[in-house]
Write a protein that holds these residues in place. Structure first.
Motif, PDB file in Angstrom:
ATOM      1  N   GLY A 134       0.763  -1.124   0.186  1.00  0.00           N
ATOM      2  CA  GLY A 134       0.008  -0.054   0.083  1.00  0.00           C
ATOM      3  C   GLY A 134       0.866   1.381   0.056  1.00  0.00           C
ATOM      4  N   LEU A 135       2.066   1.152  -0.493  1.00  0.00           N
ATOM      5  CA  LEU A 135       2.617   2.574  -0.540  1.00  0.00           C
ATOM      6  C   LEU A 135       3.345   2.826  -1.719  1.00  0.00           C
ATOM      7  CD1 LEU A 135       5.161   1.886   2.584  1.00  0.00           C
ATOM      8  CD2 LEU A 135       3.462   3.161   2.457  1.00  0.00           C
ATOM      9  N   SER A 136       2.480   2.637  -2.878  1.00  0.00           N
ATOM     10  CA  SER A 136       2.677   2.948  -4.322  1.00  0.00           C
ATOM     11  C   SER A 136       2.870   4.632  -4.328  1.00  0.00           C
ATOM     12  CB  SER A 136       1.769   2.459  -5.403  1.00  0.00           C
ATOM     13  OG  SER A 136       0.612   2.747  -4.895  1.00  0.00           O
ATOM     14  N   ASP A 137       2.207   5.272  -3.524  1.00  0.00           N
ATOM     15  CA  ASP A 137       2.370   6.811  -3.745  1.00  0.00           C
ATOM     16  C   ASP A 137       3.838   7.253  -2.601  1.00  0.00           C
ATOM     17  OD1 ASP A 137       1.108   6.118  -1.053  1.00  0.00           O
ATOM     18  OD2 ASP A 137      -0.305   7.751  -1.210  1.00  0.00           O
ATOM     19  N   ARG A 138       4.525   6.462  -2.117  1.00  0.00           N
ATOM     20  CA  ARG A 138       5.401   7.035  -1.272  1.00  0.00           C
ATOM     21  C   ARG A 138       6.735   6.348  -1.635  1.00  0.00           C
ATOM     22  NH1 ARG A 138       1.519   9.162   0.207  1.00  0.00           N
ATOM     23  NH2 ARG A 138       0.632   9.677   2.397  1.00  0.00           N
ATOM     24  N   LEU A 139       6.920   6.002  -2.880  1.00  0.00           N
ATOM     25  CA  LEU A 139       8.082   5.239  -3.506  1.00  0.00           C
ATOM     26  C   LEU A 139       9.397   6.145  -3.161  1.00  0.00           C
ATOM     27  CD1 LEU A 139       6.704   3.822  -6.745  1.00  0.00           C
ATOM     28  CD2 LEU A 139       7.083   2.590  -4.543  1.00  0.00           C
ATOM     29  N   ASP A 140       9.261   7.475  -3.320  1.00  0.00           N
ATOM     30  CA  ASP A 140      10.223   8.378  -3.448  1.00  0.00           C
ATOM     31  C   ASP A 140      10.373   9.122  -1.945  1.00  0.00           C
ATOM     32  OD1 ASP A 140      11.153   7.811  -5.785  1.00  0.00           O
ATOM     33  OD2 ASP A 140       9.613   8.968  -6.896  1.00  0.00           O
ATOM     34  N   HIS A 141       9.720   8.692  -0.829  1.00  0.00           N
ATOM     35  CA  HIS A 141       9.632   9.491   0.319  1.00  0.00           C
ATOM     36  C   HIS A 141      10.798   8.716   1.024  1.00  0.00           C
ATOM     37  CE1 HIS A 141       5.833  10.995  -0.746  1.00  0.00           C
ATOM     38  NE2 HIS A 141       5.411  11.274   0.482  1.00  0.00           N
ATOM     39  N   THR A 142      11.424   9.665   1.913  1.00  0.00           N
ATOM     40  CA  THR A 142      12.531   9.384   2.688  1.00  0.00           C
ATOM     41  C   THR A 142      11.863   9.005   4.161  1.00  0.00           C
ATOM     42  OG1 THR A 142      12.967  11.632   3.189  1.00  0.00           O
ATOM     43  CG2 THR A 142      14.681  10.630   1.707  1.00  0.00           C
ATOM     44  N   PRO A 143      12.548   8.242   5.098  1.00  0.00           N
ATOM     45  CA  PRO A 143      11.647   7.634   6.282  1.00  0.00           C
ATOM     46  C   PRO A 143      11.229   9.066   7.055  1.00  0.00           C
ATOM     47  CG  PRO A 143      13.775   6.642   6.008  1.00  0.00           C
ATOM     48  CD  PRO A 143      13.852   7.479   4.958  1.00  0.00           C
ATOM     49  N   ASP A 144      11.868  10.115   7.169  1.00  0.00           N
ATOM     50  CA  ASP A 144      11.426  11.318   7.928  1.00  0.00           C
ATOM     51  C   ASP A 144       9.883  11.888   7.446  1.00  0.00           C
ATOM     52  OD1 ASP A 144      12.679  12.301   5.658  1.00  0.00           O
ATOM     53  OD2 ASP A 144      12.425  14.306   6.383  1.00  0.00           O
ATOM     54  N   ARG A 145       9.599  11.381   6.190  1.00  0.00           N
ATOM     55  CA  ARG A 145       8.136  11.716   5.559  1.00  0.00           C
ATOM     56  C   ARG A 145       7.210  10.635   5.757  1.00  0.00           C
ATOM     57  NH1 ARG A 145       9.673  13.689  -0.149  1.00  0.00           N
ATOM     58  NH2 ARG A 145       7.502  14.187  -0.186  1.00  0.00           N
ATOM     59  N   LEU A 146       7.481   9.472   6.517  1.00  0.00           N
ATOM     60  CA  LEU A 146       6.811   8.470   6.842  1.00  0.00           C
ATOM     61  C   LEU A 146       6.301   8.274   7.938  1.00  0.00           C
ATOM     62  CD1 LEU A 146       8.699   5.645   4.571  1.00  0.00           C
ATOM     63  CD2 LEU A 146       6.798   7.242   3.930  1.00  0.00           C
ATOM     64  N   SER A 147       5.111   7.826   8.258  1.00  0.00           N
ATOM     65  CA  SER A 147       4.400   7.600   9.352  1.00  0.00           C
ATOM     66  C   SER A 147       5.164   6.245  10.016  1.00  0.00           C
ATOM     67  CB  SER A 147       3.032   7.177   9.632  1.00  0.00           C
ATOM     68  OG  SER A 147       2.575   5.966   8.792  1.00  0.00           O
ATOM     69  N   GLY A 148       4.926   5.803  11.516  1.00  0.00           N
ATOM     70  CA  GLY A 148       5.422   4.695  11.864  1.00  0.00           C
ATOM     71  C   GLY A 148       5.073   3.486  11.191  1.00  0.00           C
ATOM     72  N   GLY A 149       3.704   3.256  10.802  1.00  0.00           N
ATOM     73  CA  GLY A 149       3.002   2.039  10.220  1.00  0.00           C
ATOM     74  C   GLY A 149       3.829   2.358   8.888  1.00  0.00           C
ATOM     75  N   GLN A 150       4.047   3.242   8.178  1.00  0.00           N
ATOM     76  CA  GLN A 150       4.588   3.306   6.822  1.00  0.00           C
ATOM     77  C   GLN A 150       5.916   2.895   6.871  1.00  0.00           C
ATOM     78  OE1 GLN A 150       3.741   7.418   5.678  1.00  0.00           O
ATOM     79  NE2 GLN A 150       1.674   6.688   4.665  1.00  0.00           N
ATOM     80  N   LYS A 151       6.502   3.099   8.000  1.00  0.00           N
ATOM     81  CA  LYS A 151       8.027   2.637   7.743  1.00  0.00           C
ATOM     82  C   LYS A 151       8.205   1.212   8.178  1.00  0.00           C
ATOM     83  CE  LYS A 151       9.624   6.968   9.934  1.00  0.00           C
ATOM     84  NZ  LYS A 151      10.294   7.714  11.279  1.00  0.00           N
ATOM     85  N   GLN A 152       7.185   0.656   8.961  1.00  0.00           N
ATOM     86  CA  GLN A 152       7.206  -0.846   8.975  1.00  0.00           C
ATOM     87  C   GLN A 152       6.830  -1.468   7.898  1.00  0.00           C
ATOM     88  OE1 GLN A 152       8.915  -2.948  10.626  1.00  0.00           O
ATOM     89  NE2 GLN A 152       7.878  -3.174  12.719  1.00  0.00           N
ATOM     90  N   ARG A 153       5.975  -1.129   7.124  1.00  0.00           N
ATOM     91  CA  ARG A 153       5.650  -1.553   5.778  1.00  0.00           C
ATOM     92  C   ARG A 153       6.985  -1.583   4.640  1.00  0.00           C
ATOM     93  NH1 ARG A 153      -0.518   0.549   4.064  1.00  0.00           N
ATOM     94  NH2 ARG A 153      -1.463   0.282   6.082  1.00  0.00           N
ATOM     95  N   VAL A 154       7.679  -0.429   5.063  1.00  0.00           N
ATOM     96  CA  VAL A 154       8.811  -0.464   4.060  1.00  0.00           C
ATOM     97  C   VAL A 154       9.819  -1.535   4.456  1.00  0.00           C
ATOM     98  CG1 VAL A 154      10.824   0.953   3.466  1.00  0.00           C
ATOM     99  CG2 VAL A 154       8.536   1.930   3.470  1.00  0.00           C
TER     100      VAL A 154
END
Length: 228
Positions: A134-154
């Motif tokens: 579910g992160l197709s819209d976050r491909l170019d985001h660095t970790p500081d631009r991601l939530s905790g849940g998004q970081k764990q998905r990465v």
């Protein structure tokens, strides 16, 4: 990942450490196994031997006594190079603290474990995995631009980049709120079924017990009970 053999099997594993003049027995004759497409949750109090068990399963540590078999092969006969190869190609790791490199994008973080292998198209595989979580819209985001849940998905996508047979998760929901943790557990369950990997998770999170196939309880270095 279609072998009928167990992905990992421990038999009579004992692990001793020396602490000054004291010998500490972290594991005391532990038997353990995990199969393809199975999630096994390891629970127990702090200091019970959970992390030691995870390190041995992940081929990061070796037992003092006992047998560890990976796809039926005794790992004690593996050379250091062979152990490194097995860890890279067959085992994925998901950590409580995510362990993402802050200067890299989500895609680049996922690609990292496969950078040694030039035979695969790691970039397309990374994008595919990030899309699946579910992160197709976050491909170019660095970790500081991601939530905790998004970081764990990465981190989950990164663990799957080399198409491992087993994923080891150390407190995968430990730094997440309950709702986000539940989403991550649903994601692990879905990927377990789709990728046919074995998942071994160490946790204090009781909601994980709803998603697991089997629970192993370890206390003072001994497996006290197993629940299905």
């Amino acid at each position: 990942m279609t072998s009928n053999e167990r992905v990992i099997e421990l038999e009579g594993v004992i692990k001793r450490y020396r602490n000054g003049d004291e010998i500490i027995e972290a594991l005391k004759g532990v038997d353990f196994s995990a199969d393809h497409g199975e999630m096994v949750t390891v629970i127990g109090p702090s200091g019970s031997g959970k992390s030691t068990l995870l390190n041995i399963i992940g081929l990061l540590d070796t037992p003092t006594e006992g047998s560890v078999r990976h796809h039926g092969k005794e790992v004690s006969v593996f050379t250091e190079d062979k152990l490194t190869e097995e860890r890279r190609s067959s085992i994925g790791f998901v950590f409580q603290s995510f362990h993402l490199l802050p200067m890299l994008t989500a895609t680049e973080n996922v690609e990292l474990p496969s950078m040694w292998d030039t035979s695969v198209d790691r970039h397309d595989r990374a994008i595919e995995l990030l899309s699946r979580v579910g992160l197709s819209d976050r491909l170019d985001h660095t970790p500081d631009r991601l939530s905790g849940g998004q970081k764990q998905r990465v981190a989950i996508a990164r663990a799957l980049i080399n198409q491992p047979d087993i994923v080891l998760a150390d407190e995968p929901t430990g730094n997440l709120d309950q709702d986000t943790g539940r989403t991550i557990l649903e994601e692990l369950t879905r990927l377990k079924d789709e990728e046919n990997v074995a998942i071994v998770a160490v946790t204090h999170d009781n909601q994980m017990l709803e998603f697991t196939d089997r629970v192993v309880r370890i206390v003072d270095g001994e497996v006290r009970d197993r629940k299905t």
